[in-house]
Each structure stands twice: as C-alpha cells, then as structure tokens.
Design a protein around this motif. Sequence first.
Motif, PDB file in Angstrom:
ATOM      1  N   ASP A 206       0.838  -1.196   0.000  1.00  0.00           N
ATOM      2  CA  ASP A 206       0.000   0.000   0.000  1.00  0.00           C
ATOM      3  C   ASP A 206       0.875   1.249   0.000  1.00  0.00           C
ATOM      4  O   ASP A 206       1.958   1.254   0.590  1.00  0.00           O
ATOM      5  N   PHE A 296      -7.745   2.452   2.979  1.00  0.00           N
ATOM      6  CA  PHE A 296      -7.230   1.206   2.424  1.00  0.00           C
ATOM      7  C   PHE A 296      -8.115   0.668   1.303  1.00  0.00           C
ATOM      8  O   PHE A 296      -7.645  -0.052   0.430  1.00  0.00           O
ATOM      9  N   HIS A 301      -3.532  -0.221  -5.055  1.00  0.00           N
ATOM     10  CA  HIS A 301      -2.318  -0.646  -4.369  1.00  0.00           C
ATOM     11  C   HIS A 301      -1.278  -1.091  -5.403  1.00  0.00           C
ATOM     12  O   HIS A 301      -1.547  -1.088  -6.609  1.00  0.00           O
ATOM     13  N   ILE A 709      -0.510  -5.944   2.166  1.00  0.00           N
ATOM     14  CA  ILE A 709      -1.950  -6.068   2.327  1.00  0.00           C
ATOM     15  C   ILE A 709      -2.298  -7.542   2.165  1.00  0.00           C
ATOM     16  O   ILE A 709      -1.996  -8.148   1.131  1.00  0.00           O
TER      17      ILE A 709
END
Length: 794
Positions: A206, A296, A301, A709
């Motif tokens: 991330d 998030f 990402h 992640i």
Amino acid sequence: MTANGAPTGITQGSRTTGGIGESTLRPDGVLKVTGEFAYSSDMWHEDMLWGQILRSTVAHAEIVSVDTSEALATAGVYAVMTYDDLPTDVRHYGLEIRDTPVLAHGKVRHHGEPVAIVAADHPETARRAAAKIKVEYRELPLVTDEASATAPDAVLVHENRSDPHSGHVPHPNIVHRQPIVRGDATAAAERAEVIVEGDYSFGMQDQAFLGPESGLAVPGEDGGVDLYIATQWLHSDLRQIAPVLGLPEDKVRMTLSGVGGAFGGREDLSMQIHACLLALRTGKPVKIVYNRFESFFGHVHRHPARLHYEHGATRDGRLTHVKCRIVLDGGAYASASPAVVGNAASLSVGPYVCEDVDIEALALYSNNPPCGAMRGFGAVQACFAYEAQMDKVAKELGLDPVEFRRINAMEQGTIMPTGQSVDSPAPVAELLRRVKAMPLPPERQWESSEGADVRQLPGGLSNTTHGEGVVRGVGYAVGIKNVGFSEGFDDYSTARVRLEVAGGRPVVTVHTAMAEVGQGGVTVHAQIARTELGVTQVTIQPADTRVGSAGSTSASRQTYVTGGAVKHACELVREKVLDIGRRRLGSHHPAWATAGLLLEGGKVVSDGGEVLADLVDVLEDEVVEVEEEWRHRPTEPFDPRTGQGNGHVQYSFAAHRAVVEVDTELGLVKVIELACAQDVGKALNPLSVIGQIQGGTVQGLGIAVMEEIVVDPVTAKVRNPSFTDYLLPTILDTPALPVDVLELADDHAPYGLRGVGEAPTLSSTPAVLAAVRDATGLALDRTPVRPEHLTGTA
C-alpha cells in the motif's frame, strides 16, 4: 544610469541566490514540520455538509436490492444517492479504460466497492445513515488468481469488456499482455553453460500516505462546481469527472489542496465524483474525509506478482539469455495496469546486456482489490526477481555477485530488450563500484559491561534478544527505471510565467497545474525561475485547472517535464524582456546588440559580466507573461507481438548495499544500513535529491520485511486495513542511509537532469533480501520475508 541611458559603474553582475544546484529550503517545510500546514482534510466552509460512502462487505456478488429509506428518514440527512440517482448516462470512469462504476451497478467486484453515498449535516450522522442502508447480496464465484481467471469456464470479472487492449489478450480476464522477443532465447540456452530458474512472489503493498483521501466540493452559482482536492493529476481527474456530472470541463473548476503524500495512490479518483454529486444534489458544499480504514479501500495498491525467470550464462560470467513470465494481479478494475505491464516487461531484464530474451508480462482482472500506480510502477516487482536470479547465477558460477553484475552491466549505447538504444550515460558498473566501496558499519559488540542496546537489535524495544543467534549479512542490488510517460503517450506540461515590477523590484510568478505531493516541485520551479530570469522574489501560484495540464506527479517526470516547461517559458519571457531592453536602451550601449545577454541579480548582464541595466528600468510598467506547453522527445508504442519500440524517453539507475542482522532463532530482521549510489544527471536541489533517495529506499525496505496487504484467498476480503495490522517502517526501523550522488548529464534533458524519485525503490528491496539470504543461507523467494520464512515454520 546617466541621463542618456548609458550604464554607470559597470561591475560584475551579482549572482542570484536560490537557483538550481543549491539546497534551497522548501517553502512548505517548516509548516509541515510544525503541524501548521493546511491539508485537504483541514478545509472548511460555512453551511458545509459531510459526505459518507457505503462500501460492499463482500468481494463478488449480485446486488439484489438496495433500501435507502431509513437513511433518508434520518434527521440531518440531505441526500442519499445510488447508481440509479446519477445524473447522466456516463456512469463509469477510469485512467486508461473506463470500466469503474461511480457507484456499483448490478454487482460488486471487490471488497469495499462504493455502493451508495450520503450527505448529512454532521460526519457522525452521515456515517450512521450510511450504516442504515440495507443492501441484499447474492454472492458469486470468485476470481482470485491466474488459474481461476483463465480457466476455460472462468467467471468473467467484466462480462461485456470493450477496450483498446482487448485485441492483444488471450482471455477477457486479462487486462493487458505484453510480450518482448529479441534474438533467439531458445538457441542461446543451448550455448549456456549454466542455467538457473526461479519462481518468485511479490506481495501487495500500500502507498500508505499519511494524509487520507479528502476534498471539498462547492456548488457554483453558474450550475458548476468548485472542487478543492488532494490529487496527483488535476486535469486527468477533470477529464473523468465532468462527463459523469454532465458538465462542460470549464464548469468543473479544480484547485489542488494540501496533499499528505501520494506515491501513485492518488492517480485514480477516490471521492472526487462523490463529493461533487452530493454538492450539486444538495446545493451545499460537501466535504468528504476518509478514515484510515476507508483509505485502504479507497485507492489502488501495488500489484502483487508471480514471476518465473530463467537465466543462462557462460562460465566466464556472460549472460546468454533471459526468459521470464510476469503475472500481475490488477484486481477488479484496470486503473493503470496496462502501463504497469509495459514497464514490467520492458525493464524485466534489468540494467544488463542480454541480446536474447523471451519475455511475457500480463495483468489480470480479479475480485481482489484494484491495483494500479505505485512508486516504481512494475519495475519494482521485476527488479526483486531478476536481482535474486543474478545472485543465484553468480553463486553457481563461483563469482562475486557484484563482479558478476559488473561483467554484464549495460552502458551508454546498450540496446534494450525492446530494441531501444540507451543514448545517455548508464553508469551501472560505476554505481556498483561506488556502493561496494562505501565503508561497512562496524560489527556489533554484543557483550559489554553495559550490555547491548536493545533498540539496535532484531526485535528492538520488544527486548526479544540480547544478541544470541544473531548473524550478519550483506547484499547488493541494482535497478533500472524509466522516467516519464511511455509507449507513445503525449507527455507534456504547461507553464505560465509572469515577470513584472511590484514594490519597486522585479517579481516573477509561476503558475502550473503540477500537483505538489511532497516531492518538492514548488521549490525547484522557483529555483528554475531564479536561474533563468535572475530574480530573487518568485511566487508559485496554487495549482489549478485555470492553466493547462501538467500531467501527473508520477513516473519521476515532474522536474523533467514541468520543470522543462517552466524553463522554456522563462526563456521566452527573458527574450521578450531583452527585446524590450533593446528597443528602449539598445542605442545607448553596443552590448545590447550582442547575443548571450543574461538576467542576473535583477539586472541585464552581458556574457562578460557587464551590467547593462536594471530590470526595473527595462520593464517600467510593462508586464511580460508567457504560457507555453513543453514536450520531451516522443516515444512510441511497443509492438504488441514482439515488444520492440522506442518506448521510453529516459532511464535512471540506482544501486544499493544492505547490511542486516538476523535473529535466526526468532526470525527477526534488523536492517543496520542501506547505502545507495544513484546517478541523478544534475541535482537541481541536492538536499531534496538526498531526501527523495532516502524516502524511496525506506519504501523498498518496507516491502522487503514488513509491508503487505493480506487478502483472504477464500473470501477475497482485505484482512488488515489499518496501521495496526499493516506494518510500516518507523524511525526505529529506519537504518543509516548513506547516499552517494553521481551527476552524469543527460544531454536530452533540461539541465541534464534525470528523474530521481522512483529508482531507489527498486534496488533497495532485493538488496535487503540478498543480505538476509547471505545471513541465513535460505532461498527466500517472496516479499515481504516474515519470521516464519526464516525459522522454517511457514
């Protein structure tokens, strides 16, 4: 100056301070350090509403029904919108492929996809109202990896796919595929005396910027909207937002607000359209600020990857061939995946000479989180794998790993696997020599009268070890990264430069749409203006869409391209000023007729240093303003079958040496030092250059040993969307970061500069892994390396 206009007291022109090559301080630096800088999340407006987004709780499902009645009935709620409430037939957006719905329609394709939006008079009211929206899902089979994506009976993530890349892919669940074939890798393999193969996996990283996605949309009296936003590319956002709102672009006015980091995560839209929709629906300003959990889910990402490599070499250490296959998981929507594939493929051999290659890179659609731009952009994943391979081949040959790299290092004139000649300095061998020559940190003295400082040990303040079972390792890596947009993209920037007299002195104003995301562009633009126009006082106007596009703050391109635009505009302003001077004062001194006049220290100066006039006297009440676009050399698309083509405008190079200590009993890693040598062409601001290199290095360290992640392989749900569970390097994890800067000018670039920000992110990761391998003797074929990989409990 005398009455007839002749200069008096002609002296050597005084130098303008704060120009290129100096470590001038950043205008936003003190404010950020003291906490006084205004970020986009700090914006406020009278009578402001708060926006909230409802996100899917499952990764792939049909939306059976959406009931918003309870949310609408909540006191303080002004609007609730779903896909059916959107104002136009344009209800999708995307960076390269318009495949992302503004709000989910018919189905959701990933965990956390926006389904509905709410505007209320208080943020807590908006959150509670969003929680009252009832969505009924019927879950569908998941696509989570290459096997499930490309099986003959695979579920299609996008059923009716139509995009420019679809003709080049063998399956609808492949976003883009790029082969690169040069020479004959199969025949070359027969000549190889050593062949080494390896399979590698790279985790999903991330961007983890500290400033969450946020912005403020204010409806205008003309039916338009003003959007104050933290982004990386104002005009790209504008191009995607306006059609969804049903407005011409000139009625969507965008201004950059304070950006708390980006690293690629703000290239795609997040809450921009949602805030504008709610503002236009309610007639009131609407502010949206994500919390960390939402962040998030609210941005793309770094692509996780699986990579298979085969390297061949002769006994004297020459590479014979490279074969590789790189599979990137792009997640539910395309984002920048096609361009990431192009980078991964074209840079997959690394900074080495190899005439025979067979490469395939592709990105998949899946029901995992969407992935797109992140610092290093496809080259990071490839560098991790090819550098591990270089260490394996060196070991097989009995060669020093640095010497093996130097034997095969490219140089100026090397032909890339794409057929492109590297036509500027490529000091790969020199960077390796320099980084190896740096003094090593001293060995630890574990036993002393005072005991070991636990902060310096693996595990740190957790006090897990006092030196027992701790071994040291050293590893090296080098990488190659392209600079700027590639593959035929019209990569340009626009700058407006104004020179006038104000308060009795010359003043320059620079206006671009460049997004300042922390890289220091506003500092460099002022330095360029001072250098070219000889004026100390330079004002940088806020970036907005009232000036032409500056492109994205990504691809290490802004100093090159927008800096080039500022330089070009300043040069045109200077010529206009000199024309004014020649017209007004030229008859009084013959030097006005010569070439090579400069603006320096607020004066017009000959190339010999004679002062011909003060700028104040030349300009009087005239204002000189220029707005111009500037482009670098054109690139061209890669051939879809062979990958041949001059796809990149410039290459940058960095090498790292990592020194680590590993507790082999507990599986804990402490990076002691991460040294870097990098060629920057020309350091326009040396202090900023060092900061960029050190920052990129630490991000590479993060993916090496901690950042990932974690997506549940069964449900495709994100398991760690918080800084509690997504681990970032802190100051206690950050080692000594010595940097050796090399300046070999690229004659094609402004001032000879070379993009800086991304290259150190490449080689830092494999250097750390190489050092851990050196310490433990383990193969370690994935990032990040975890304790269970080091203790055999994985």
